[in-house]
Write a protein that holds these residues in place. Structure first.
Motif, PDB file in Angstrom:
ATOM      1  N   GLU A 173       0.818  -1.212   0.000  1.00  8.04           N
ATOM      2  CA  GLU A 173       0.000   0.000   0.000  1.00  8.04           C
ATOM      3  C   GLU A 173       0.850   1.258   0.000  1.00  8.04           C
ATOM      4  O   GLU A 173       1.937   1.284   0.575  1.00  8.04           O
ATOM      5  N   GLU A 184      -4.197  -1.816   7.565  1.00  6.56           N
ATOM      6  CA  GLU A 184      -4.013  -2.939   6.639  1.00  6.56           C
ATOM      7  C   GLU A 184      -3.031  -3.956   7.205  1.00  6.56           C
ATOM      8  O   GLU A 184      -3.200  -5.167   7.002  1.00  6.56           O
ATOM      9  N   GLN A 233      -5.479   2.414  -2.060  1.00  5.84           N
ATOM     10  CA  GLN A 233      -6.593   3.101  -1.400  1.00  5.84           C
ATOM     11  C   GLN A 233      -7.053   4.343  -2.157  1.00  5.84           C
ATOM     12  O   GLN A 233      -8.249   4.654  -2.173  1.00  5.84           O
TER      13      GLN A 233
END
Ligand SMILES: *Cc1c(COP(=O)(O)O)cnc(C)c1O
Length: 381
Positions: free
Chosen positions: A86, A96, A157
């Motif tokens: 991420e 996460e 995201q």
């Protein structure tokens, strides 16, 4: 010998089990509080705070991380051993990492070097690894490269938040309206929310329409961010070079998850006002809050001032995005504030005066504040 549709692979079984584990984790969790605070100057206006700092991973990103990983599982993109990657300014990566650990998957966070040490420690505590870049604009490419190298999944995201989060049910907006049901003004005049990915504001704005509420959504942007420019100009091309100093919000590019058409009004507020508001709020809560929560509170005060001016009573809701303990080295550190040239004193005085007396006068005649609204669909034709 099994044919092409013969024996069942191990993977679907693993995916079913992974979703079981996420559901069981949710069942063990409680909803977050909606606090009501009283301000003597805000006569006839009830103010509520949705406290997202009490999630197991300390921020509103707990909801989003769960949604993103469920989205990946249900899209068939995550299996046993898939490395999750991420791009994050920290909070998302913390959440996460928690869910990756729950599923026994490796997790790599690409974060700006300026990310608070508390967030980095939290990512590592959940078994995640951090890869550092110098500027927040570099996180995207680095995350993509690392995911490709590991044959993993870039959760992304900033692209997928708005579509991975279910805006019809089981979200933060539904929870707010349920918790407001017994209040004197159960339908807030405004819900105020700052923008990072834009996922939370998109969810709230869509839910308001879907549930046919009269509530309006006020978005808040900060310095060194392009959301407000994009909102005002209705062009998604805006970008800026410097990184936002308000962790969690403010982005160098207009993120794909930012949905301006559901935001009725948007404002940009000075960083010093956001930090000052965080301090003002922290003094009235049982815990400190972060800079994005401060930005939210400034936006809420702006809405309250407009209601007082118009002689309207009603309720206002905003979000406590995360806990301020993560920022003891920055927003709650005088040396950091001085080095950044952030003088909170005039804003603290102005906000305290407003909350005590209802007189809304920001320093320098409101220099650094800007406000715009989104045209109604009919006006756009
Ligand atoms: C992500 C984040 C926000 C903004 O939420 P989005 O849904 O990404 O727009 C605000 N504050 C903090 C601390 C965050 O981590």
């Amino acid at each position: 010998m099994p044919g092409p549709f013969g024996s069942e692979a191990a993977e679907p079984e693993w995916v079913r089990n992974a979703i079981d584990r996420l559901e069981a984790d949710a069942r063990r969790s409680a909803d977050t509080h909606l606090f009501k605070l009283r301000f003597p100057g805000l006569d006839g206006i009830d103010v509520y705070f949705k406290d997202e700092s009490t999630h197991p991973t300390g921020s509103l990103k707990h909801r989003m991380a769960r949604s993103l990983i469920l989205f990946g599982l249900c899209n068939g993109l995550i299996g046993p051993g898939t490395a999750l990657v991420e791009a994050s300014s920290g909070s998302t990566a913390v959440s996460e990492a928690y869910f990756a650990e729950l599923l026994g998957l490796p997790f790599i966070a690409v974060v700006p070097r300026s990310t608070s040490r508390q967030k980095i420690a939290a990512i590592e505590r959940f078994g995640g690894r951090c890869h550092f870049v110098d500027r927040s604009s570099e996180v995207y490419a680095a995350a993509q490269t690392i995911a490709a190298e590991l044959d993993g999944l870039y959760l992304d995201q900033f692209t997928y938040a708005e579509r991975a989060i279910d805006w019809r049910t089981g979200n933060i907006a539904e929870s707010i309206f349920k918790q407001m049901a017994g209040e004197p003004h159960p339908v807030p005049e405004w819900i105020v929310m700052s923008t990072g990915t834009g996922g939370t504001s998109a969810t709230i704005g869509r839910y308001i329409r879907f549930s046919r509420k009269k509530t309006r959504l006020c978005g808040v942007d900060v310095e060194n961010s392009c959301f407000f420019e994009a909102y005002k100009s209705r062009e998604r091309t805006a970008n800026c070079v410097r990184s936002s100093r308000i962790e969690g919000v403010g982005r160098p590019r207009v993120e794909p998850s930012f949905v301006p058409s559901v935001i009725d009004q948007m404002m940009r507020v000075p960083d010093a006002a956001s930090v000052a508001a965080a301090h003002v709020l922290a003094a009235r809560l049982s815990h400190r809050v972060g800079g994005s929560t401060g930005a939210n509170f400034v936006g809420l005060c702006w809405c309250a001032a407009a209601m007082l001016r118009d002689g309207r009573s009603g309720s206002l809701v905003t979000v406590l995005c995360d806990d301020g303990e993560r920022y003891s080295d920055t927003y709650y550190n005088d040396d950091w504030l001085k080095a950044e040239g952030i003088d909170t004193a005039p804003y603290v005085a102005a906000l305290e005066r407003f909350l005590a007396s209802g007189v809304f006068e920001m320093p320098g005649d409101g220099a650094g504040f800007e406000c715009a609204s989104w045209p109604a669909p009919a006006q756009r034709r």
